[in-house]
Design an enzyme around this catalytic site. Structure first.
Site, PDB file in Angstrom:
ATOM      1  NE  ARG A   1       1.430 -15.103 -19.879  1.00 53.65           N
ATOM      2  CZ  ARG A   1       2.068 -14.138 -20.818  1.00 53.65           C
ATOM      3  NH1 ARG A   1       1.550 -13.139 -21.073  1.00 53.65           N
ATOM      4  NH2 ARG A   1       3.476 -14.517 -21.209  1.00 53.65           N
TER       5      ARG A   1
ATOM      6  CB  THR B   1      -7.147 -17.314 -23.387  1.00 54.88           C
ATOM      7  OG1 THR B   1      -6.694 -17.877 -22.243  1.00 54.88           O
ATOM      8  CG2 THR B   1      -8.062 -18.511 -23.905  1.00 54.88           C
TER       9      THR B   1
ATOM     10  CG  ASP C   1       8.660 -18.376 -19.557  1.00 59.42           C
ATOM     11  OD1 ASP C   1       8.858 -18.372 -18.416  1.00 59.42           O
ATOM     12  OD2 ASP C   1       7.594 -18.625 -19.913  1.00 59.42           O
TER      13      ASP C   1
ATOM     14  CG  ASP D   1      10.418 -21.840 -19.630  1.00 60.80           C
ATOM     15  OD1 ASP D   1       9.959 -22.680 -18.899  1.00 60.80           O
ATOM     16  OD2 ASP D   1       9.743 -21.694 -20.812  1.00 60.80           O
TER      17      ASP D   1
HETATM   18  N1  URA Z   1       6.143 -13.762 -18.447  1.00 58.21           N
HETATM   19  C1  URA Z   1       7.530 -13.944 -18.743  1.00 58.21           C
HETATM   20  O1  URA Z   1       8.161 -14.787 -18.142  1.00 58.21           O
HETATM   21  N2  URA Z   1       8.042 -13.231 -19.737  1.00 58.21           N
HETATM   22  C2  URA Z   1       7.466 -12.089 -20.355  1.00 58.21           C
HETATM   23  O2  URA Z   1       8.159 -11.355 -21.228  1.00 58.21           O
HETATM   24  C3  URA Z   1       5.988 -11.884 -20.120  1.00 58.21           C
HETATM   25  C4  URA Z   1       5.405 -12.940 -19.051  1.00 58.21           C
END
Ligand code: URA
Length: 209
Positions: A104, A108, A200, A203
């Site tokens: 992602r 954007t 995330d 991560d």
């Molecule tokens: N991707 C993630 O890893 N966490 C989120 O909260 C949104 C997208």
């Protein structure tokens, strides 16, 4: 019209709380993702068709059931989707695994495809597209677009945490795709993170915080 199934089994909910806790470290996070994926595979496969088969028990001949219908392919959206593959394979060990790489763009928030490697017979398989987070829905929609372009027709999407915005977007783009999630959260924040969410997922899974 697609359906969202929220899997509120107590074991799933308990493990999800471990994931959400910011004090959960990488090892425990990874284990919990795996365990939830295994439990979700159980539910996601509930409607797999069966056929009669005659076998002999040690005592008599008997008509019993065996799996029929489409074989399965698990398609993790890279990279966080990788965390769900082993748990699903525990229950569906004969499944093939394809990969769709999406990242992602942090500015954007649009998905960018950078890698696709799939079993050659995806058009004949039940695909389980897995990604822990359904946030804006952008990556899931783009990944499923890409799979359909290559011939896929029977697709379920499996995530751990979904935002209402992502569910709506995915339902609109792909009404034929059933969505399975362990939790339907409140909303997205201004950075596209799910609230309350778990941060995330990639991560936290890979320790790249
Ligand atoms: N991707 C993630 O890893 N966490 C989120 O909260 C949104 C997208």
């Amino acid at each position: 019209m697609s359906k969202v199934q929220v899997m509120d089994h107590p074991l799933i909910q308990h493990k999800l709380t471990i994931l959400r806790d910011k004090n959960t470290g990488t090892k425990d996070f990874r284990e919990a993702v795996n365990e939830i994926a295994r439990l979700m595979a159980f539910e996601v496969s509930r409607d797999m068709p069966l056929q009669d088969v005659e076998i002999e028990t040690p005592l008599v001949k008997s008509i019993q059931k065996e799996l029929a219908g489409k074989k399965v392919a698990i398609i993790p959206i890279l990279r966080a989707g990788l965390g769900m593959v082993d748990g699903m394979l525990d229950l569906i060990p004969a499944a093939k695994v394809g990969h769709v790489g999406m990242y992602r763009d942090h500015e954007t928030l649009e998905p960018v495809e950078y890698f696709v490697k799939l079993p050659s017979d995806i058009n004949e398989r039940q695909l389980l597209v897995v990604d822990p987070m359904l946030a804006t829905g952008g990556s899931a929609i783009a990944a499923i677009d890409s799979l359909k372009k290559r011939g896929a027709s029977t697709i379920k999407f499996v995530c751990l945490v979904a935002a209402p915005e992502g569910v709506e977007a995915l339902e609109q783009a792909h009404p034929d795709v059933e969505i399975y999630t362990a939790a339907l959260d409140e909303r997205l924040d201004e950075n596209g993170y799910i609230i309350p969410g778990l941060g995330d997922a990639g991560d936290r899974l890979f320790g790249t915080l």
